[in-house]
Motif scaffolding. Sequence first.
Motif, PDB file in Angstrom:
ATOM      1  N   LEU A 222      47.115  32.821  22.064  1.00  0.00           N
ATOM      2  CA  LEU A 222      45.899  33.148  22.583  1.00  0.00           C
ATOM      3  C   LEU A 222      44.746  32.149  22.485  1.00  0.00           C
ATOM      4  CD1 LEU A 222      43.958  35.531  22.760  1.00  0.00           C
ATOM      5  CD2 LEU A 222      43.501  35.541  20.438  1.00  0.00           C
ATOM      6  N   HIS A 223      44.879  31.217  21.444  1.00  0.00           N
ATOM      7  CA  HIS A 223      44.009  29.994  21.509  1.00  0.00           C
ATOM      8  C   HIS A 223      44.315  29.203  22.827  1.00  0.00           C
ATOM      9  CE1 HIS A 223      42.973  30.741  17.163  1.00  0.00           C
ATOM     10  NE2 HIS A 223      41.768  30.772  17.821  1.00  0.00           N
ATOM     11  N   GLN A 224      45.358  29.029  23.129  1.00  0.00           N
ATOM     12  CA  GLN A 224      45.530  28.293  24.250  1.00  0.00           C
ATOM     13  C   GLN A 224      45.081  28.757  25.588  1.00  0.00           C
ATOM     14  OE1 GLN A 224      46.900  25.293  24.097  1.00  0.00           O
ATOM     15  NE2 GLN A 224      46.800  24.868  26.274  1.00  0.00           N
ATOM     16  N   LEU A 225      45.217  30.162  25.541  1.00  0.00           N
ATOM     17  CA  LEU A 225      44.564  30.742  26.754  1.00  0.00           C
ATOM     18  C   LEU A 225      42.849  30.553  26.884  1.00  0.00           C
ATOM     19  CD1 LEU A 225      46.528  33.923  27.107  1.00  0.00           C
ATOM     20  CD2 LEU A 225      46.395  32.375  29.011  1.00  0.00           C
ATOM     21  N   LEU A 226      42.554  30.820  25.533  1.00  0.00           N
ATOM     22  CA  LEU A 226      40.842  30.773  25.379  1.00  0.00           C
ATOM     23  C   LEU A 226      40.278  29.401  25.560  1.00  0.00           C
ATOM     24  CD1 LEU A 226      40.241  32.922  22.292  1.00  0.00           C
ATOM     25  CD2 LEU A 226      40.185  33.406  24.838  1.00  0.00           C
ATOM     26  N   HIS A 227      41.034  28.302  25.085  1.00  0.00           N
ATOM     27  CA  HIS A 227      40.712  26.980  25.718  1.00  0.00           C
ATOM     28  C   HIS A 227      40.799  26.919  26.928  1.00  0.00           C
ATOM     29  CE1 HIS A 227      40.325  24.667  21.871  1.00  0.00           C
ATOM     30  NE2 HIS A 227      41.400  25.339  21.534  1.00  0.00           N
ATOM     31  N   ILE A 228      41.855  27.384  27.993  1.00  0.00           N
ATOM     32  CA  ILE A 228      41.685  27.151  29.357  1.00  0.00           C
ATOM     33  C   ILE A 228      40.663  27.977  29.950  1.00  0.00           C
ATOM     34  CG2 ILE A 228      43.288  27.623  31.332  1.00  0.00           C
ATOM     35  CD1 ILE A 228      45.687  27.542  29.778  1.00  0.00           C
ATOM     36  N   PHE A 229      40.392  29.270  29.423  1.00  0.00           N
ATOM     37  CA  PHE A 229      39.300  29.937  30.045  1.00  0.00           C
ATOM     38  C   PHE A 229      37.860  29.176  29.614  1.00  0.00           C
ATOM     39  CE2 PHE A 229      41.826  34.263  29.179  1.00  0.00           C
ATOM     40  CZ  PHE A 229      42.724  33.816  30.434  1.00  0.00           C
ATOM     41  N   LYS A 230      37.719  28.620  28.518  1.00  0.00           N
ATOM     42  CA  LYS A 230      36.638  28.188  28.333  1.00  0.00           C
ATOM     43  C   LYS A 230      35.889  26.937  29.450  1.00  0.00           C
ATOM     44  CE  LYS A 230      36.200  28.662  23.514  1.00  0.00           C
ATOM     45  NZ  LYS A 230      36.595  28.238  22.166  1.00  0.00           N
ATOM     46  N   LEU A 231      36.970  26.193  29.773  1.00  0.00           N
ATOM     47  CA  LEU A 231      36.785  25.410  31.103  1.00  0.00           C
ATOM     48  C   LEU A 231      36.702  25.829  32.438  1.00  0.00           C
ATOM     49  CD1 LEU A 231      36.245  22.377  31.454  1.00  0.00           C
ATOM     50  CD2 LEU A 231      38.717  22.025  31.655  1.00  0.00           C
ATOM     51  N   LEU A 232      37.866  26.472  32.834  1.00  0.00           N
ATOM     52  CA  LEU A 232      38.017  26.871  34.002  1.00  0.00           C
ATOM     53  C   LEU A 232      37.583  28.335  34.458  1.00  0.00           C
ATOM     54  CD1 LEU A 232      41.782  25.798  34.508  1.00  0.00           C
ATOM     55  CD2 LEU A 232      39.795  24.662  34.912  1.00  0.00           C
ATOM     56  N   GLY A 233      36.884  28.990  33.312  1.00  0.00           N
ATOM     57  CA  GLY A 233      36.199  30.311  33.566  1.00  0.00           C
ATOM     58  C   GLY A 233      37.477  31.290  33.272  1.00  0.00           C
ATOM     59  N   THR A 234      36.811  32.645  32.589  1.00  0.00           N
ATOM     60  CA  THR A 234      37.794  33.522  32.535  1.00  0.00           C
ATOM     61  C   THR A 234      38.336  34.059  33.707  1.00  0.00           C
ATOM     62  OG1 THR A 234      36.603  34.211  30.555  1.00  0.00           O
ATOM     63  CG2 THR A 234      38.235  35.914  31.196  1.00  0.00           C
ATOM     64  N   PRO A 235      39.525  34.260  33.838  1.00  0.00           N
ATOM     65  CA  PRO A 235      40.054  34.507  35.335  1.00  0.00           C
ATOM     66  C   PRO A 235      40.029  36.067  35.547  1.00  0.00           C
ATOM     67  CG  PRO A 235      42.023  34.233  34.056  1.00  0.00           C
ATOM     68  CD  PRO A 235      40.705  33.885  33.269  1.00  0.00           C
ATOM     69  N   ASN A 236      39.781  36.663  36.747  1.00  0.00           N
ATOM     70  CA  ASN A 236      39.798  37.946  37.120  1.00  0.00           C
ATOM     71  C   ASN A 236      40.733  38.262  38.345  1.00  0.00           C
ATOM     72  OD1 ASN A 236      38.181  37.467  39.301  1.00  0.00           O
ATOM     73  ND2 ASN A 236      36.252  37.224  37.871  1.00  0.00           N
ATOM     74  N   ASP A 237      40.731  39.445  38.794  1.00  0.00           N
ATOM     75  CA  ASP A 237      41.631  39.917  39.973  1.00  0.00           C
ATOM     76  C   ASP A 237      41.057  39.212  41.191  1.00  0.00           C
ATOM     77  OD1 ASP A 237      43.912  41.274  39.024  1.00  0.00           O
ATOM     78  OD2 ASP A 237      42.570  42.724  38.189  1.00  0.00           O
ATOM     79  N   GLU A 238      39.908  38.895  41.326  1.00  0.00           N
ATOM     80  CA  GLU A 238      39.137  38.304  42.306  1.00  0.00           C
ATOM     81  C   GLU A 238      39.726  36.791  42.553  1.00  0.00           C
ATOM     82  OE1 GLU A 238      34.661  38.197  43.235  1.00  0.00           O
ATOM     83  OE2 GLU A 238      35.310  40.235  42.641  1.00  0.00           O
ATOM     84  N   MET A 239      39.617  36.145  41.274  1.00  0.00           N
ATOM     85  CA  MET A 239      39.995  34.664  41.386  1.00  0.00           C
ATOM     86  C   MET A 239      41.534  34.539  41.607  1.00  0.00           C
ATOM     87  SD  MET A 239      37.740  33.706  38.183  1.00  0.00           S
ATOM     88  CE  MET A 239      38.282  32.132  37.801  1.00  0.00           C
ATOM     89  N   TRP A 240      42.278  35.547  40.834  1.00  0.00           N
ATOM     90  CA  TRP A 240      43.721  35.506  40.628  1.00  0.00           C
ATOM     91  C   TRP A 240      44.175  36.714  40.732  1.00  0.00           C
ATOM     92  CZ3 TRP A 240      46.327  33.313  35.410  1.00  0.00           C
ATOM     93  CH2 TRP A 240      47.409  33.272  35.671  1.00  0.00           C
ATOM     94  N   PRO A 241      44.531  37.202  42.074  1.00  0.00           N
ATOM     95  CA  PRO A 241      45.141  38.662  42.239  1.00  0.00           C
ATOM     96  C   PRO A 241      46.191  39.041  41.421  1.00  0.00           C
ATOM     97  CG  PRO A 241      44.492  37.588  44.556  1.00  0.00           C
ATOM     98  CD  PRO A 241      44.398  36.490  43.324  1.00  0.00           C
ATOM     99  N   GLY A 242      46.150  40.136  40.693  1.00  0.00           N
ATOM    100  CA  GLY A 242      47.250  40.566  40.046  1.00  0.00           C
ATOM    101  C   GLY A 242      47.060  40.276  38.573  1.00  0.00           C
ATOM    102  N   VAL A 243      46.268  39.352  38.030  1.00  0.00           N
ATOM    103  CA  VAL A 243      46.225  38.692  36.876  1.00  0.00           C
ATOM    104  C   VAL A 243      46.159  39.854  35.724  1.00  0.00           C
ATOM    105  CG1 VAL A 243      43.636  38.246  36.885  1.00  0.00           C
ATOM    106  CG2 VAL A 243      45.291  36.927  35.154  1.00  0.00           C
ATOM    107  N   SER A 244      45.483  40.822  36.105  1.00  0.00           N
ATOM    108  CA  SER A 244      45.108  41.816  34.988  1.00  0.00           C
ATOM    109  C   SER A 244      46.278  42.818  34.828  1.00  0.00           C
ATOM    110  CB  SER A 244      43.906  42.800  35.140  1.00  0.00           C
ATOM    111  OG  SER A 244      44.321  43.505  36.544  1.00  0.00           O
ATOM    112  N   ASN A 245      47.311  42.746  35.676  1.00  0.00           N
ATOM    113  CA  ASN A 245      48.882  43.314  35.517  1.00  0.00           C
ATOM    114  C   ASN A 245      49.560  42.750  34.763  1.00  0.00           C
ATOM    115  OD1 ASN A 245      47.733  45.456  37.105  1.00  0.00           O
ATOM    116  ND2 ASN A 245      48.558  44.287  39.079  1.00  0.00           N
ATOM    117  N   LEU A 246      49.361  41.418  34.396  1.00  0.00           N
ATOM    118  CA  LEU A 246      50.483  40.499  33.476  1.00  0.00           C
ATOM    119  C   LEU A 246      50.700  40.984  32.088  1.00  0.00           C
ATOM    120  CD1 LEU A 246      49.590  36.905  34.939  1.00  0.00           C
ATOM    121  CD2 LEU A 246      51.708  38.339  35.371  1.00  0.00           C
TER     122      LEU A 246
END
Length: 306
Positions: A222-246
């Motif tokens: 979880l922390h690893q993801l949060l570190h990534i999101f803090k720099l690259l922005g929290t992804p959404n289905d617009e930026m990354w189609p299908g991410v919310s289905n993972l």
Amino acid sequence: MDAYQKLEKVGEGTYGKVYRAKEKATGNIVALKKTRLHENEEGVPPTTLREVSILLMLSHDPHVVRLIDVKQGQNKEGKTILYLVFEYMETDLKKFIRSFRQTGESIPAKTVKWLYRYMMFQLCNGVAFCHGHGILHRDLKPHNLLMDPKTMMLKIADLGLARAYTVPIKKYTHEILTLWYRAPEVLLGSTHYSTAVDVWSVGCIFAELLTTQALFQGDSELHQLLHIFKLLGTPNDEMWPGVSNLTHWHEYPQWRPKHLSTAVPNLDQDGLDLLSQMLQYEPSRRISAKKVMEHTYFNDLDKDSL
Ligand code: AMP
């Protein structure tokens, strides 16, 4: 194993000890990796043979550590042991970055600029070669990149070995089971991951080479993801189609993307462009290792002499 004289233990990987050793007949120094085979199996399991042949095949690339030989022996309890004999490499990128942190300021800027490009180019060359043969590394990190400090030659190690070994002898230590280089699709539970996972790791290594600090230092998935999101922005289905289905997708705090130069201030425009292509969220949009080598960042590098 009479052909080799063990000199000293140089390290301990996930699956066993690594020794510096001398080949008695030639005096050549090699690295011996001692591994244990599966408890209940007789002889060498077919999966091990397959993995070893993959290593032998990939060993032809100058940027993949060369597997010289495979020897089978027995320990005192009569259990089968497999020794993998590799070319010996003096250091690894993790140690190199650590020493660079201490002495780097005394190195002329021009040399440093060349060094970053040279290291990255070699790494991508090796990764592209593996991918060209249908092999994913899955665990690229500075610790797995062996180096000759005299020539600055870099070689990928620990390739596909995980499947050749039995369960780890020791429990993973924090250091071994690092999440820092793990691609977001893997962290989010995607099971169809591809060569893009290695390119993500290469991007993280690129940033670390420049700043001497790991880019995303999470201590849990979880922390690893949060570190990534803090720099690259929290992804959404617009930026990354299908991410919310993972599988591991949740509602996360919302961060806007920051400019990569905030994390890697000493990288020039070409380098920042390359890094952003390596750290693309959507795996299919992430640049391939082969394409990385054609990027303008490497224009000044005399590729033919490599
Ligand atoms: P690994 O199992 O590949 O993670 O290796 C464990 C340790 O052994 C690391 O600290 C490496 O630096 C060292 N090592 C692995 N392979 C070699 C090699 N071919 N030459 C020298 N040292 C190595």
